[in-house]
Design an enzyme around this catalytic site. Structure first.
Site, PDB file in Angstrom:
ATOM      1  N   CYS A   1     -24.389 -17.265 -22.607  1.00 39.28           N
ATOM      2  CA  CYS A   1     -25.515 -17.622 -23.454  1.00 39.28           C
ATOM      3  C   CYS A   1     -26.850 -17.458 -22.752  1.00 39.28           C
ATOM      4  CB  CYS A   1     -25.412 -19.091 -23.866  1.00 39.28           C
ATOM      5  SG  CYS A   1     -23.906 -19.471 -24.732  1.00 39.28           S
TER       6      CYS A   1
ATOM      7  N   GLY B   1     -26.331 -12.886 -25.076  1.00 33.51           N
ATOM      8  CA  GLY B   1     -25.459 -13.322 -26.170  1.00 33.51           C
ATOM      9  C   GLY B   1     -25.926 -12.729 -27.477  1.00 33.51           C
TER      10      GLY B   1
ATOM     11  N   ASN C   1     -25.789 -23.182 -21.548  1.00 34.26           N
ATOM     12  CA  ASN C   1     -25.282 -21.926 -20.987  1.00 34.26           C
ATOM     13  C   ASN C   1     -24.293 -22.273 -19.884  1.00 34.26           C
ATOM     14  OD1 ASN C   1     -24.918 -19.276 -20.053  1.00 34.26           O
ATOM     15  ND2 ASN C   1     -26.675 -19.403 -18.696  1.00 34.26           N
ATOM     16  N   GLY C   2     -23.087 -21.719 -19.969  1.00 35.07           N
ATOM     17  CA  GLY C   2     -22.090 -21.972 -18.921  1.00 35.07           C
ATOM     18  C   GLY C   2     -20.762 -22.358 -19.524  1.00 35.07           C
TER      19      GLY C   2
ATOM     20  N   TYR D   1     -24.381  -7.384 -12.912  1.00 38.81           N
ATOM     21  CA  TYR D   1     -24.293  -6.828 -14.261  1.00 38.81           C
ATOM     22  C   TYR D   1     -25.162  -7.518 -15.317  1.00 38.81           C
ATOM     23  CZ  TYR D   1     -22.108  -5.593 -18.746  1.00 38.81           C
ATOM     24  OH  TYR D   1     -21.882  -5.178 -20.019  1.00 38.81           O
TER      25      TYR D   1
END
Ligand code: SF4
Length: 476
Positions: free
Chosen positions: A17, A43, A117-118, A257
């Site tokens: 996210c 996302g 996020n996570g 990435y």
């Protein structure tokens, strides 16, 4: 097993996210929108913004890209000085509107909204405990657990309920909360995912990556530290620790990435780190070749580094089609080549008759790589030497990145580099070493590289979570 048999066109891994928050700006909702736009790469399944209007939190959520979810009618209705936003790819929890964030609740402590996020590694265990004590979950996402913890009387009665709730969580989490008083940013004690702060006039901003600040002309202030809570309200910015950071474990894959090259992540610019990966790769795995060709876009920076170090000229041997949307129909098995070609085509006049070093950021299932190198062969490349700017990916991630099943990872399926080389039908293949990759980092001891090494910094019970998640879905 032939990996081509069950491949998708895009075999890339997915980030969890992107999150964004604004406190005290007359156009907070618009800023949140632009911030999410800059974080779209983190996302693409759903997006949402929650903001404070007349003392109440209102939210707007939708499936799709940021530009598809928020239209004129949203901006006409939603006006606020304080807002948080979220763009989601599901790693824990299925992809549907119910799991879109921010998640907003009314509870005995008032109203609160959260963007996460996570991946909370003990999320399913906590969820089961909370459900046994009467909690009713609205989503199948691990993010909701923190809100249920906050609603518990034993947590609400603590001097700092947010800190008390966070101390119950393990794993990877960056949170931005919105309350009627302000916004609160918090980061797990390992610092797996990035979370950064900035100032824009009187406003304070929080985001997953600095690229969101650059777009708005905001001044970067630094990171939310691992184990830190940053409260931003009418009294200013208050920073405190809810936990001591015993082992900092930033996700190296953010640099390999995920993150945008223009972002500063874990205090290093992503483009420059990727260039350093490329230089190191040239030292570790030289090739006799005429050209260095990046796989755009994420191979660009490493290819530049490889070219500079090796002295082999850099050329654009591939051109990416930037207009392939999510509505692109996945070709059937027999038409798979068209799918690869439509996204990425080789430049015949550049590669014909030449010995080419191709630089890519990773190989996951291998099917996409195979299609790409075939494009080069078809365009007349004489030799193809593939160089990967990270080590072989062999292990799953439990901290918010969605890799395919380990059995599907080509490094596990094929075993040796020679076997992968034969499968890809190329002249040589080499990966960057773990040590070489970490050399590019200012603080190499502060990184998680578990998907390459299997050395997990935080425990995770994959079997328990799989069963709990399936159980939760079955009860719906
Ligand atoms: S396992 Fe890999 S992807 Fe997951 S946090 Fe660690 S480095 Fe990042």
């Amino acid at each position: 097993m032939d990996p081509q048999a069950n491949s998708s066109i895009e075999d890339s891994v997915k980030e969890a996210c992107g999150i964004f928050g604004v406190f005290d700006h007359e156009n907070a909702v618009e800023l949140a929108y632009y911030g999410l736009y800059a974080l779209q790469h983190r996302g693409q399944e759903s997006a949402g913004i929650a903001c404070l209007m007349d003392g109440r939190i209102k939210s707007y959520l939708g499936m799709g890209l940021v530009g598809e979810v928020f239209r004129d009618e949203f901006f006409a209705k939603f006006k606020s000085r304080h807002a948080i936003g979220h763009t989601r790819y599901s790693t824990a929890g299925s992809s549907n509107i119910r799991n879109a964030q921010p998640i907003t609740i009314d509870y005995a402590g008032g109203q609160i909204s959260v963007a996460h996020n996570g991946n909370v590694t003990n999320g399913w265990r906590l969820r089961r405990e909370l459900e046994e004590q009467g909690s009713i979950f609205q989503t199948t996402s691990d993010s909701e657990v923190v809100l249920h913890l906050l609603a518990r009387p034993e947590i609400r009665s603590q001097p700092d309920p947010i800190a008390a709730a966070l101390r119950r969580l393990q794993g990877a989490f960056c949170f931005i909360f919105l309350t009627p008083e302000g916004i609160i940013a918090a980061r797990d004690e390992n610092g797996f995912r990035p979370l950064v702060l900035a100032r824009l006039g009187p406003a304070t901003l929080v985001a997953s990556e600095t690229c969101a600040f650059d777009m708005l002309g905001a001044e970067y202030l630094g990171e939310v530290a691992p184990g830190e809570i940053v409260r931003i309200d009418a009294r200013g910015i208050t920073r405190s620790r809810y936990a001591e950071s015993k082992r900092v474990s930033h996700c190296i894959f953010e640099h390999v990435y995920f993150a945008r090259p223009d972002s500063r992540v874990f205090n290093q610019n992503v483009h420059l780190v990727r260039k350093a990966f490329g230089r190191q790769l040239a030292l570790e795995a030289p090739a006799q070749a005429d050209l260095v060709v990046p796989v755009p876009d994420s191979g660009n920076s490493a290819a530049q580094g490889y070219s500079e170090q090796s002295g082999i000229p850099l050329e654009q041997g591939f051109i990416r089609n930037h207009y392939v949307g999510r509505t692109f129909i996945q070709p059937s098995q027999g038409q798979r080549d068209i799918g690869v070609k439509i996204k990425l085509n080789a430049v015949r006049d550049v590669v014909k008759g030449r010995r080419v070093v191709v630089i890519d950021d990773s190989i996951i299932r291998g099917t996409t790589s195979k299609g790409r190198v075939r494009r080069l062969r078809d365009a007349g490349a004489k030799e193809i030497h593939l160089r990967i700017s990270c080590p072989p990916t062999r292990h799953p991630c439990f901290y918010g990145i969605d890799f395919p099943d380990p059995k599907e990872l080509i490094a596990n399926q094929m075993g040796s580099v020679e076997a992968i080389c034969r499968f890809l039908e190329i002249d040589s293949l080499a990966y960057l070493s773990v040590e070489g990759m970490l050399k590019a980092m200012d603080k190499p001891g502060n990184f998680c590289a578990a998907c390459f090494t299997g050395d997990y910094p935080v425990e995770y019970d994959a079997e328990f979570d799989k069963n709990a998640m399936e159980g939760a879905r079955a009860r719906r």
